[in-house]
Design a protein around this motif. Structure first.
Motif, PDB file in Angstrom:
ATOM      1  N   ALA A   1      -6.692  -0.426 -17.453  1.00  0.00           N
ATOM      2  CA  ALA A   1      -6.833  -1.875 -17.569  1.00  0.00           C
ATOM      3  C   ALA A   1      -7.140  -2.480 -16.207  1.00  0.00           C
ATOM      4  O   ALA A   1      -6.753  -1.943 -15.165  1.00  0.00           O
ATOM      5  CB  ALA A   1      -5.545  -2.484 -18.128  1.00  0.00           C
ATOM      6  N   GLN A   2      -7.828  -3.610 -16.196  1.00  0.00           N
ATOM      7  CA  GLN A   2      -8.201  -4.256 -14.948  1.00  0.00           C
ATOM      8  C   GLN A   2      -6.984  -4.632 -14.128  1.00  0.00           C
ATOM      9  O   GLN A   2      -6.985  -4.518 -12.903  1.00  0.00           O
ATOM     10  CB  GLN A   2      -9.034  -5.516 -15.246  1.00  0.00           C
ATOM     11  N   SER A   3      -5.900  -5.048 -14.778  1.00  0.00           N
ATOM     12  CA  SER A   3      -4.690  -5.428 -14.054  1.00  0.00           C
ATOM     13  C   SER A   3      -4.115  -4.242 -13.288  1.00  0.00           C
ATOM     14  O   SER A   3      -3.623  -4.384 -12.174  1.00  0.00           O
ATOM     15  CB  SER A   3      -3.636  -5.961 -15.026  1.00  0.00           C
ATOM     16  N   ALA A   4      -4.196  -3.058 -13.884  1.00  0.00           N
ATOM     17  CA  ALA A   4      -3.693  -1.862 -13.202  1.00  0.00           C
ATOM     18  C   ALA A   4      -4.538  -1.542 -11.986  1.00  0.00           C
ATOM     19  O   ALA A   4      -4.033  -1.100 -10.958  1.00  0.00           O
ATOM     20  CB  ALA A   4      -3.681  -0.676 -14.167  1.00  0.00           C
ATOM     21  N   ARG A   5      -5.819  -1.792 -12.066  1.00  0.00           N
ATOM     22  CA  ARG A   5      -6.700  -1.527 -10.928  1.00  0.00           C
ATOM     23  C   ARG A   5      -6.380  -2.469  -9.768  1.00  0.00           C
ATOM     24  O   ARG A   5      -6.397  -2.084  -8.602  1.00  0.00           O
ATOM     25  CB  ARG A   5      -8.161  -1.703 -11.329  1.00  0.00           C
ATOM     26  N   LEU A   6      -6.089  -3.726 -10.121  1.00  0.00           N
ATOM     27  CA  LEU A   6      -5.810  -4.696  -9.075  1.00  0.00           C
ATOM     28  C   LEU A   6      -4.483  -4.413  -8.386  1.00  0.00           C
ATOM     29  O   LEU A   6      -4.300  -4.695  -7.201  1.00  0.00           O
ATOM     30  CB  LEU A   6      -5.793  -6.106  -9.680  1.00  0.00           C
ATOM     31  N   GLU A   7      -3.509  -3.846  -9.132  1.00  0.00           N
ATOM     32  CA  GLU A   7      -2.188  -3.596  -8.577  1.00  0.00           C
ATOM     33  C   GLU A   7      -2.155  -2.352  -7.708  1.00  0.00           C
ATOM     34  O   GLU A   7      -1.282  -2.198  -6.871  1.00  0.00           O
ATOM     35  CB  GLU A   7      -1.170  -3.438  -9.714  1.00  0.00           C
ATOM     36  N   GLU A   8      -3.114  -1.452  -7.895  1.00  0.00           N
ATOM     37  CA  GLU A   8      -3.089  -0.188  -7.160  1.00  0.00           C
ATOM     38  C   GLU A   8      -3.567  -0.403  -5.727  1.00  0.00           C
ATOM     39  O   GLU A   8      -4.566  -1.085  -5.488  1.00  0.00           O
ATOM     40  CB  GLU A   8      -3.972   0.842  -7.870  1.00  0.00           C
ATOM     41  N   PRO A   9      -2.865   0.176  -4.748  1.00  0.00           N
ATOM     42  CA  PRO A   9      -3.284   0.000  -3.348  1.00  0.00           C
ATOM     43  C   PRO A   9      -4.622   0.664  -3.097  1.00  0.00           C
ATOM     44  O   PRO A   9      -4.974   1.638  -3.768  1.00  0.00           O
ATOM     45  CB  PRO A   9      -2.159   0.691  -2.560  1.00  0.00           C
ATOM     46  N   PRO A  10      -5.392   0.167  -2.134  1.00  0.00           N
ATOM     47  CA  PRO A  10      -6.695   0.762  -1.846  1.00  0.00           C
ATOM     48  C   PRO A  10      -6.536   2.177  -1.303  1.00  0.00           C
ATOM     49  O   PRO A  10      -5.553   2.505  -0.646  1.00  0.00           O
ATOM     50  CB  PRO A  10      -7.289  -0.175  -0.795  1.00  0.00           C
ATOM     51  N   SER A  11      -7.508   3.016  -1.614  1.00  0.00           N
ATOM     52  CA  SER A  11      -7.504   4.388  -1.115  1.00  0.00           C
ATOM     53  C   SER A  11      -7.897   4.380   0.346  1.00  0.00           C
ATOM     54  O   SER A  11      -8.484   3.406   0.849  1.00  0.00           O
ATOM     55  CB  SER A  11      -8.475   5.252  -1.918  1.00  0.00           C
TER      56      SER A  11
END
Length: 231
Positions: A217-227
């Motif tokens: 989900a898009q929300s999960a992508r936004l919550e994940e820290p950048p690589s």
């Protein structure tokens, strides 16, 4: 496939004309014959897996010892399929246990299936040969049909629907996604024939990353820290 699905159940035919009791000795003999059959198909191909060659590989004095335990080649092939699936289902189920969310279950399913293929190359090579060649007079598969495939894909669909219901996964067609995931696993035994040195842990990492990004989900992508690569 082929390689997944705890819901697959294969009913073996009852040997015609034999009432061999499944004593410890009989069970051991059947296992010996099944193992020899797998090795023979993997090495020589389905068409060359005659009772004579199987008996030779198993160290049996006569093909009658095969016929005593299996009514014919059809029953023996069914027993081989059941043997491989009997190991595959618990193998994947064990690796999927304890994951708190659908995202973890999907990752465990993909990596578990690939791990099984990696550890059972000979068995999977024989299984693929049976799927392609063990057919009825009309050309239909006698070992893996549409109902089997629906069960396998349906298992993956259930994981995807769970992820959508709890907000982990974005909105998408669960059948299309499940079929795509399963086909990427199903194709691996064939891929290994042309690329036997394929990095299977790397293959698993790429697939889990691919489908994690495709389903998340898009929300999960936004919550994940950048690589580190994005910093």
């Amino acid at each position: 496939m082929i390689v997944g699905g705890r819901s697959i159940r294969i009913q073996l035919p009852v040997p015609a004309g034999t009432d061999a009791p499944h004593t410890f000795t009989a069970t051991a003999r059947r296992a010996q014959i099944i193992t020899a059959t797998i090795d023979t198909i993997a090495e020589l191909g389905y068409g060359q897996a005659t009772f004579a060659r199987i008996a030779e590989r198993a160290g049996l004095s006569s093909t009658r010892l095969i016929s005593y335990h299996f009514a014919g080649k059809a029953e023996l092939m069914s027993a081989v399929v059941a043997e491989v699936y009997g190991r595959l289902g618990p193998f994947i189920a064990e690796r999927m246990t304890g994951h708190p969310d659908a995202r973890g279950e999907l990752r465990a399913y993909i990596t578990g299936a690939i791990e099984f293929i990696a550890e059972h190359r000979v068995q999977m090579q024989a299984l693929m040969a049976i799927f392609l060649n063990f057919r009825d007079i009309e050309g239909g598969s006698r070992s893996y049909d549409a109902a089997n495939d629906r069960n396998v894909v349906g298992h993956v669909e259930a994981i995807l629907r769970k992820g959508q219901d709890n907000g982990e996964f974005r909105d998408f067609d669960t059948f299309v996604m499940a079929a795509t995931i399963q086909r990427s696993i199903d194709s691996l035994p064939f891929l290994l024939q042309s690329a036997p040195d394929l990095d299977l842990p790397g293959y698993a990492r790429e697939l889990t990353t691919l489908f994690d990004l495709a389903t998340r989900a898009q929300s999960a992508r936004l919550e994940e820290p950048p690589s580190p690569q994005d910093r």
